[in-house]
Each structure stands twice: as structure tokens, then as C-alpha cells.
Design a protein around this motif. Structure first.
Motif, PDB file in Angstrom:
ATOM      1  N   ALA A 243       0.820  -1.222   0.000  1.00 23.53           N
ATOM      2  CA  ALA A 243       0.000   0.000   0.000  1.00 23.53           C
ATOM      3  C   ALA A 243       0.851   1.269   0.000  1.00 23.53           C
ATOM      4  N   LYS A 244       2.094   1.179   0.470  1.00 22.37           N
ATOM      5  CA  LYS A 244       3.020   2.314   0.539  1.00 22.37           C
ATOM      6  C   LYS A 244       2.398   3.534   1.240  1.00 22.37           C
ATOM      7  N   PRO A 245       1.992   3.343   2.489  1.00 24.09           N
ATOM      8  CA  PRO A 245       1.394   4.475   3.217  1.00 24.09           C
ATOM      9  C   PRO A 245       2.451   5.477   3.670  1.00 24.09           C
ATOM     10  N   ASP A 246       1.997   6.680   4.003  1.00 19.64           N
ATOM     11  CA  ASP A 246       2.866   7.692   4.611  1.00 19.64           C
ATOM     12  C   ASP A 246       2.780   7.621   6.135  1.00 19.64           C
ATOM     13  N   PHE A 247       1.577   7.259   6.637  1.00 22.24           N
ATOM     14  CA  PHE A 247       1.358   7.105   8.070  1.00 22.24           C
ATOM     15  C   PHE A 247       0.915   5.663   8.331  1.00 22.24           C
ATOM     16  N   LEU A 248       1.468   5.043   9.376  1.00 23.86           N
ATOM     17  CA  LEU A 248       1.059   3.693   9.773  1.00 23.86           C
ATOM     18  C   LEU A 248       0.659   3.700  11.240  1.00 23.86           C
ATOM     19  N   PHE A 249      -0.568   3.243  11.506  1.00 27.94           N
ATOM     20  CA  PHE A 249      -1.059   3.106  12.876  1.00 27.94           C
ATOM     21  C   PHE A 249      -1.244   1.622  13.183  1.00 27.94           C
ATOM     22  N   VAL A 250      -0.697   1.178  14.320  1.00 30.00           N
ATOM     23  CA  VAL A 250      -0.726  -0.238  14.685  1.00 30.00           C
ATOM     24  C   VAL A 250      -1.498  -0.410  15.984  1.00 30.00           C
ATOM     25  N   ALA A 251      -2.607  -1.155  15.916  1.00 31.11           N
ATOM     26  CA  ALA A 251      -3.499  -1.324  17.070  1.00 31.11           C
ATOM     27  C   ALA A 251      -3.565  -2.792  17.492  1.00 31.11           C
ATOM     28  N   LEU A 252      -2.442  -3.295  17.987  1.00 34.34           N
ATOM     29  CA  LEU A 252      -2.368  -4.708  18.382  1.00 34.34           C
ATOM     30  C   LEU A 252      -2.342  -4.895  19.896  1.00 34.34           C
ATOM     31  N   GLY A 253      -2.326  -3.796  20.645  1.00 40.54           N
ATOM     32  CA  GLY A 253      -2.153  -3.892  22.085  1.00 40.54           C
ATOM     33  C   GLY A 253      -0.680  -4.029  22.428  1.00 40.54           C
ATOM     34  N   SER A 254      -0.341  -3.607  23.641  1.00 40.02           N
ATOM     35  CA  SER A 254       1.057  -3.666  24.073  1.00 40.02           C
ATOM     36  C   SER A 254       1.334  -4.980  24.814  1.00 40.02           C
ATOM     37  N   PRO A 255       2.485  -5.609  24.600  1.00 43.51           N
ATOM     38  CA  PRO A 255       3.681  -5.139  23.898  1.00 43.51           C
ATOM     39  C   PRO A 255       3.746  -5.550  22.418  1.00 43.51           C
ATOM     40  N   LYS A 256       2.708  -6.220  21.920  1.00 46.03           N
ATOM     41  CA  LYS A 256       2.757  -6.760  20.553  1.00 46.03           C
ATOM     42  C   LYS A 256       2.945  -5.670  19.514  1.00 46.03           C
ATOM     43  N   GLN A 257       2.238  -4.539  19.672  1.00 45.84           N
ATOM     44  CA  GLN A 257       2.312  -3.490  18.650  1.00 45.84           C
ATOM     45  C   GLN A 257       3.695  -2.835  18.607  1.00 45.84           C
ATOM     46  N   GLU A 258       4.288  -2.600  19.773  1.00 42.05           N
ATOM     47  CA  GLU A 258       5.627  -2.008  19.811  1.00 42.05           C
ATOM     48  C   GLU A 258       6.661  -2.973  19.228  1.00 42.05           C
ATOM     49  N   ASN A 259       6.529  -4.247  19.564  1.00 48.90           N
ATOM     50  CA  ASN A 259       7.460  -5.248  19.034  1.00 48.90           C
ATOM     51  C   ASN A 259       7.357  -5.356  17.512  1.00 48.90           C
ATOM     52  N   PHE A 260       6.139  -5.284  16.985  1.00 51.97           N
ATOM     53  CA  PHE A 260       5.929  -5.347  15.535  1.00 51.97           C
ATOM     54  C   PHE A 260       6.615  -4.173  14.837  1.00 51.97           C
ATOM     55  N   ILE A 261       6.459  -2.993  15.401  1.00 49.79           N
ATOM     56  CA  ILE A 261       7.050  -1.794  14.792  1.00 49.79           C
ATOM     57  C   ILE A 261       8.570  -1.871  14.792  1.00 49.79           C
ATOM     58  N   VAL A 262       9.146  -2.221  15.944  1.00 49.02           N
ATOM     59  CA  VAL A 262      10.606  -2.282  16.046  1.00 49.02           C
ATOM     60  C   VAL A 262      11.171  -3.388  15.157  1.00 49.02           C
TER      61      VAL A 262
END
Length: 244
Positions: A149-168
Motif C-alpha cells: 500500500a506504501k502508506p505515509d502514516f502507519l497506525f498499529v493497534a495490536l495492544g502492548s507489547p505486541k504493537q511495539e514489538n511489531f514496529i521495532v
């Protein structure tokens, strides 16, 4: 400017200052990842040196939670205001319109996500949501769809700590995305399935109590809050020194 709470950098900038800086960075093709530095997330990661190192590379870890603001006050810090994650999400949606940026949302239940997308598009006319996928699909499938999709903004709503781990974990693959932010339960609120706390709770910094009343499974988090306060009072300086 930042200060450290249990070794984790938290911005002292206001919400308006962050948005202004983020807009400038978008124009200069610079990426910002905005982590939410609330007591739960700080307690999830403060002993993980690798994760703390990744979080501390970012300039705008927001003080999302009265506990974080209180921790700053206890150490005579400079954090000016609490910045709720959902409020920052709203500001970034406005910024996406202003800068003509595309948004991708990953996470939450399918039903809630579908409803939330409709409500976001209704609230922010002409917002460009270039894709979305629920949080129950395989991670590699979600990753492939995000990259396509090549977005400019990405929002991740997986709950913590899963969402932070996914991003990193996927940070290098997301190097062309200008804004990345984990948004926890924001999508559930936007779906209308869960209401945000009434203004009384917001003004008295008691949103966490309202959420516990509405979602009893959250009551176990009170032990995390107690742990956080004890750590801030007795261990904060130690972790801040070792985190430099």
C-alpha cells in the motif's frame, strides 16, 4: 527536549509542538515513530535493554497517562501535559489531510476495524486511508499488505507489547513511512463499541479507573500501576543512569 522515566525517554513537548515538528519532518522526508510512554508500556519494557535502546532513538515518546506526568513531577521534571494516544491519533489524522499523506491501519477485531474506518472517514472528510487489515491475520500477510500500500502514516493497534514489538521488528522495512504510531484501543473507541471516558474522568486524570469499571479484566493493571509508582520512587534514578 526529553527526560527519562525508568530509563525510557519521554518528550517534554506539548501536543501542538509535536505536530508542528512532525509536519516539518514530513516536508524534510524524515521519519518519526511516536511511542506511547504510559505506565503500563514503561513497565512492559524498562528492563529490556534492547527495546529501551530502540524506543530511545525516537524524539516523541508521548506522556500518554497521568502516571507518567506524575512521575515527572515527582522528579521535578519538565513534562508539561498528558497527551492521550487517541488525541494524538486525531491530530495526526488532521495532519495527514493537511500534508496529503496516505494512512494505513493495522489491528483490532475485523468488525471493530470496519466500523472504525467508516467513522474516521465520516469525521475527516477526504482522508486517504490507503489500506487496513485486522489484527487477527498472520503478521507476514499484514506486513505484505502494508508494504504494498506504501502508506505515509502507519497506525498499529495490536495492544502492548505486541504493537511495539511489531514496529521495532519491521522498522527497516518501514523506512519510507513518515509517521508510525502504536494506538492500542483507539480503533475500538472509534468503532463505537467502547466509549472513551466522560470528560469528568478525563479532567481528573481518572480515565484508567473508568476503563477498569467498564472492562473488569483491566483490574489486574492496577498492580502494574502500583509497581510503576514504587519503581519511580525507589528505582528511577538507577534506571535513568544505566539507560544513558
Amino acid at each position: 527536549m526529553n527526560e527519562k522515566i525508568l530509563g525510557i525517554k519521554v518528550t517534554t513537548k506539548t501536543k501542538d509542538e509535536i505536530i508542528k515538528a512532525a509536519e516539518k519532518d514530513i516536508k524534510n522526508n524524515k521519519q518519526n515513530i511516536l511511542f506511547n510512554a504510559n505506565p503500563l508500556i514503561i513497565c512492559n519494557f524498562y528492563r529490556d535493554k534492547e527495546m529501551v535502546s530502540e524506543i530511545n532513538k525516537e524524539n516523541f515518546n508521548i506522556p500518554d497517562g497521568f502516571g507518567t506526568v506524575l512521575a515527572s513531577k515527582l522528579k521535578h521534571g519538565q513534562i508539561k501535559e498528558r497527551i492521550a494516544g487517541i488525541e494524538m491519533f486525531d491530530e495526526l489524522c488532521k495532519l495527514s489531510l493537511k500534508t496529503k499523506c496516505k494512512i494505513f491501519i493495522y489491528g483490532a477485531k475485523k468488525e471493530n476495524l470496519d466500523l472504525a474506518i467508516k467513522n474516521i472517514e465520516k469525521k475527516y472528510k477526504n482522508i486517504n486511508i490507503c489500506g487496513y487489515i485486522n489484527g487477527y491475520v498472520p503478521e507476514d500477510e499484514a506486513l505484505m499488505k502494508i508494504l504494498k500500500a506504501k502508506p505515509d502514516f502507519l497506525f498499529v493497534a495490536l495492544g502492548s507489547p505486541k504493537q511495539e514489538n511489531f514496529i521495532v521488528k519491521n522498522k527497516q522495512k518501514f523506512k519510507d513511512i513518515k509517521i508510525i504510531m502504536p494506538i492500542g484501543g483507539t480503533i475500538d473507541v472509534y468503532s463505537g463499541k467502547i466509549n472513551r471516558a466522560p470528560s469528568f474522568y478525563q479532567k481528573t486524570h481518572m480515565e484508567w479507573l473508568y476503563r477498569m469499571i467498564k472492562e473488569p479484566k483491566r483490574f489486574k493493571q492496577i498492580f502494574t500501576l502500583i509497581k510503576f509508582v514504587n519503581l519511580v520512587i525507589f528505582k528511577n534514578n538507577c534506571y535513568n543512569e544505566s539507560g544513558d
